[in-house]
Design an enzyme around this catalytic site. Structure first.
Site, PDB file in Angstrom:
ATOM      1  N   SER A  54       0.842  -1.199   0.000  1.00  0.00           N
ATOM      2  CA  SER A  54       0.000   0.000   0.000  1.00  0.00           C
ATOM      3  C   SER A  54       0.875   1.246   0.000  1.00  0.00           C
ATOM      4  CB  SER A  54      -0.927   0.033   1.217  1.00  0.00           C
ATOM      5  OG  SER A  54      -1.673   1.239   1.209  1.00  0.00           O
ATOM      6  N   VAL A  59       7.288   2.008   4.435  1.00  0.00           N
ATOM      7  CA  VAL A  59       8.252   1.346   3.555  1.00  0.00           C
ATOM      8  C   VAL A  59       7.842   1.513   2.089  1.00  0.00           C
ATOM      9  CG1 VAL A  59       9.374  -0.845   2.969  1.00  0.00           C
ATOM     10  CG2 VAL A  59       8.939  -0.284   5.364  1.00  0.00           C
ATOM     11  N   CYS A  60       6.559   1.426   1.817  1.00  0.00           N
ATOM     12  CA  CYS A  60       6.070   1.583   0.437  1.00  0.00           C
ATOM     13  C   CYS A  60       6.333   3.003  -0.063  1.00  0.00           C
ATOM     14  CB  CYS A  60       4.581   1.260   0.360  1.00  0.00           C
ATOM     15  SG  CYS A  60       4.166  -0.415   0.885  1.00  0.00           S
ATOM     16  N   ASP A  61       6.111   3.984   0.799  1.00  0.00           N
ATOM     17  CA  ASP A  61       6.402   5.375   0.496  1.00  0.00           C
ATOM     18  C   ASP A  61       7.894   5.527   0.165  1.00  0.00           C
ATOM     19  OD1 ASP A  61       7.537   8.051   1.499  1.00  0.00           O
ATOM     20  OD2 ASP A  61       5.398   8.504   1.597  1.00  0.00           O
TER      21      ASP A  61
END
Length: 168
Positions: A54, A59-61
């Site tokens: 997501s 971490v995805c950011d």
């Protein structure tokens, strides 16, 4: 079969594992404007496909920002996709707020076409597990990383080096 965990709990992935040397499977995902995007749309370019659970998580950011920064040094013959199950509207809002302008965010929420084609769909959560794929201009898989724990960072340098090796 790929073994992965999400928050240290084993999860079942749906689809077939993709390996280096395979012909990259096609997929159908949605762009931020709801238009359909397929692998064939970027035929002739080197593709780095960054897969995140997501876009709105730490971490995805960071993963999306890292590949956005790397885009400048990779050249015009490289396209970077970030694929998630987030709605296209959420991806567009996040990119605007984060100043992401080199990575193309695409959504697999409609029918999990990418998730199943690349073996990254977490069945119980309907999320994609963290992974990175590099596909050459002819559609052959040149690099694969299925991150063993979905909440950990991928090997950024390994993926970027794989792209650079293809641009030489």
């Amino acid at each position: 079969m790929v073994q992965t965990t999400f928050k240290n709990n084993p999860v079942t992935l749906v689809g077939n594992e993709v390996k280096v040397g395979d012909q990259a499977p096609d997929f159908q995902v949605l762009a931020n404007d709801l238009s359909q995007v397929t692998l064939k749309d970027s035929e002739g370019k080197i593709r780095l496909i960054s897969v995140v659970p997501s876009i709105d998580t730490g971490v995805c950011d960071a993963q999306t920002r890292k590949f956005n920064e790397a885009a400048a040094e990779l050249g015009d013959n490289v396209i970077i996709y970030t694929v998630s199950m987030d709605l296209p509207f959420a991806q567009k809002r996040w990119c605007g707020a984060a100043g992401i302008d080199q990575v193309v965010t695409v959504s697999d929420h409609r029918d999990a076409s990418f998730g199943e084609a690349y073996g990254v769909l977490i069945q119980s959560l309907r999320l994609l597990t963290r992974s990175v794929f590099v596909i050459d201009a002819e559609g052959k898989v040149a690099y694969v990383e299925y991150v063993p724990e979905a909440t950990n960072h991928p090997n950024y340098d390994g993926a970027i080096e794989a792209v650079k090796a293809l641009t030489k």
